[in-house]
Design a protein around this motif. Structure first.
Motif, mmCIF file in Angstrom:
data_model
loop_
_atom_site.group_PDB
_atom_site.id
_atom_site.type_symbol
_atom_site.label_atom_id
_atom_site.label_comp_id
_atom_site.label_asym_id
_atom_site.label_seq_id
_atom_site.Cartn_x
_atom_site.Cartn_y
_atom_site.Cartn_z
ATOM 1 N N LEU A 121 2.190 6.810 -0.610
ATOM 2 C CA LEU A 121 3.665 6.904 -1.028
ATOM 3 C C LEU A 121 3.719 6.650 -2.415
ATOM 4 N N LEU A 122 3.501 5.597 -3.136
ATOM 5 C CA LEU A 122 3.314 5.301 -4.615
ATOM 6 C C LEU A 122 2.562 6.015 -5.469
ATOM 7 N N GLN A 123 1.466 6.231 -4.690
ATOM 8 C CA GLN A 123 0.648 7.014 -5.624
ATOM 9 C C GLN A 123 1.056 8.636 -6.042
ATOM 10 N N THR A 124 1.386 9.251 -4.886
ATOM 11 C CA THR A 124 1.992 10.470 -4.908
ATOM 12 C C THR A 124 3.052 10.761 -6.080
ATOM 13 N N ALA A 125 3.817 9.549 -6.198
ATOM 14 C CA ALA A 125 4.948 9.624 -7.023
ATOM 15 C C ALA A 125 4.328 9.423 -8.410
ATOM 16 N N ILE A 126 3.445 8.588 -8.596
ATOM 17 C CA ILE A 126 2.959 8.485 -9.917
ATOM 18 C C ILE A 126 2.013 9.712 -10.329
ATOM 19 N N ASP A 127 1.352 10.333 -9.231
ATOM 20 C CA ASP A 127 0.655 11.542 -9.695
ATOM 21 C C ASP A 127 1.475 12.677 -10.270
ATOM 22 N N SER A 174 7.790 5.390 5.849
ATOM 23 C CA SER A 174 6.356 5.262 5.697
ATOM 24 C C SER A 174 5.930 3.765 5.918
ATOM 25 N N TYR A 175 6.978 2.563 5.806
ATOM 26 C CA TYR A 175 6.654 1.247 5.985
ATOM 27 C C TYR A 175 7.387 0.515 6.549
ATOM 28 N N VAL A 320 8.985 3.486 -8.625
ATOM 29 C CA VAL A 320 7.972 3.059 -8.118
ATOM 30 C C VAL A 320 7.777 1.522 -8.039
ATOM 31 N N LYS A 321 8.366 0.842 -9.154
ATOM 32 C CA LYS A 321 8.482 -0.512 -9.237
ATOM 33 C C LYS A 321 9.408 -1.114 -8.333
ATOM 34 N N LEU A 322 10.452 -0.611 -8.216
ATOM 35 C CA LEU A 322 11.523 -0.737 -7.081
ATOM 36 C C LEU A 322 11.047 -0.734 -5.687
ATOM 37 N N SER A 323 10.455 0.324 -5.611
ATOM 38 C CA SER A 323 9.922 0.618 -4.004
ATOM 39 C C SER A 323 8.884 -0.301 -3.769
ATOM 40 N N LYS A 324 8.048 -0.426 -4.705
ATOM 41 C CA LYS A 324 6.809 -1.490 -4.360
ATOM 42 C C LYS A 324 7.360 -3.082 -4.115
ATOM 43 N N LEU A 325 8.281 -3.502 -4.873
ATOM 44 C CA LEU A 325 8.837 -4.712 -4.968
ATOM 45 C C LEU A 325 9.709 -4.962 -3.508
#
Length: 345
Positions: A121-127, A174-175, A320-325
């Motif tokens: 989920l996070l890596q796809t956005a970064i990619d 996803s989570y 991404v930071k917001l989602s991760k936290l």
């Protein structure tokens, strides 16, 4: 010291009336943490053996059988048959692995990790952000795998919007949702263990992922799918109702902690969340739009947030930071609540 066979019986198969097993509590918590480690370190399982890919094959098989039934009965049959087939496969795996508690723990954790997806989920956005830095055409191709809209002529701002929408909408799917149901059923079996309780503990998030996959594959209002996808779409809406709102609140909390606009995150969520066609997807998207003071736009469908500033590629990193936290805070909450409930019981 408890004998090995007694240990197996207590943890895997049988209940101990009026006694909450410490080993069961530890199993449930460690399995969640171990599954997270697997997801973060290794990512997705190979496609050929990935449970969600297998679910997709099961769905396609029964879809072909029932698609010609031109009534909502086809959708009910599809849901029942897919759930039954998937449950039987999981039971077969569980029974084989339950001969050894260590083997069961490892397989249980691996399977649990496949029913959610944080890493991808996070890596796809970064990619996609990295692709956008290289070429807008490359970014258009990448984002086409994330959203159903036509991406061939999307401008940079619409690409960024699509990525953030996809990322934040899937915080729930996803989570948060699968782990929410894992937590709820974990509490139930802590309070009242029963035969094969660990099988059912794993079955619950698996069924959530199955219904979510069904919705993604057939839950559309096209002439072909409106009947066969009816029940899948409704079940997915029901299952995501509570988790989506919980996820939205965690985005707001994370916005405050990251020094984004937490107040606006909450206000925009309350104002715009229901603008989306889905009754659930808007909560994490709208709260993110408010936190970043941007607008998320899907043409002819919805506009979330206010046009306070131009949306740029760096907003993907912030999302991404917001989602991760949000995911980290939700996980901590689940573990703390689960521990408190265990202590109280």
């Amino acid at each position: 010291m408890i004998e090995y066979n007694e240990f197996i019986n207590e943890i895997i198969f049988t209940s101990v009336n009026n006694i909450v097993s410490f080993k069961l509590f530890i199993f449930i918590i460690l399995a969640l943490l171990f599954s997270l480690a697997i997801d973060v370190i290794f990512g997705e399982m190979p496609g050929r053996i990935h449970p969600v890919v297998i679910m997709g094959s099961i769905i396609n098989f029964f879809k072909k059988l029932f698609i010609d039934i031109k009534s909502k009965i086809s959708g009910l049959l599809l849901v029942i048959c897919c759930a039954a087939a998937s449950s039987m496969i999981l039971l077969f795996i569980y029974v084989i692995c339950s001969v050894n508690v260590i083997l069961l723990f490892i397989v249980f954790s691996i399977l649990l990790s496949s029913f959610y997806s944080v890493n991808m989920l996070l890596q796809t956005a970064i990619d996609v952000k990295n692709d956008l830095n290289e070429s807008i055409d490359k970014a258009r191709r990448s984002v086409s795998y994330l959203v159903s809209r036509n991406t061939e002529e999307l401008t940079e701002s619409f690409i960024v919007s699509a990525v953030i929408e996809s990322l934040t909408e899937n915080i729930t799917d996803s989570y948060v949702a699968p782990i929410f149901y894992y937590f709820i059923f974990g509490v139930i079996i802590l309070y009242k263990p029963f035969n094969y309780h660990l099988y059912f503990l794993l079955l619950i998030p698996m069924l959530y992922r199955l219904f979510n996959t069904l919705d993604a594959m057939v839950g559309y209002k096209t002439d072909e799918l409106k009947d066969i996808g009816f029940f899948a779409a409704k079940i997915d809406d029901i299952l995501n109702y509570v988790p989506s709102r919980i996820a939205g609140i965690y985005v707001v909390i994370s916005a405050y902690l990251l020094k984004f606009d937490g107040k606006n995150s909450f206000n925009v969520m309350m104002r715009d969340a229901r603008k989306c066609p889905s009754p659930n997807s808007g909560y994490t998207m709208a709260s993110t739009a408010g936190a970043l003071n941007i607008q998320l736009i899907k043409k002819d469908t919805y506009i979330l947030g206010d046009d306070n500033k131009e949306i740029i590629a760096d907003d993907i990193s912030k999302a991404v930071k917001l989602s991760k936290l949000s995911i980290i805070l939700f996980t901590i909450t689940v573990i703390v609540l689960f521990t408190l409930i265990y202590v109280i019981l």
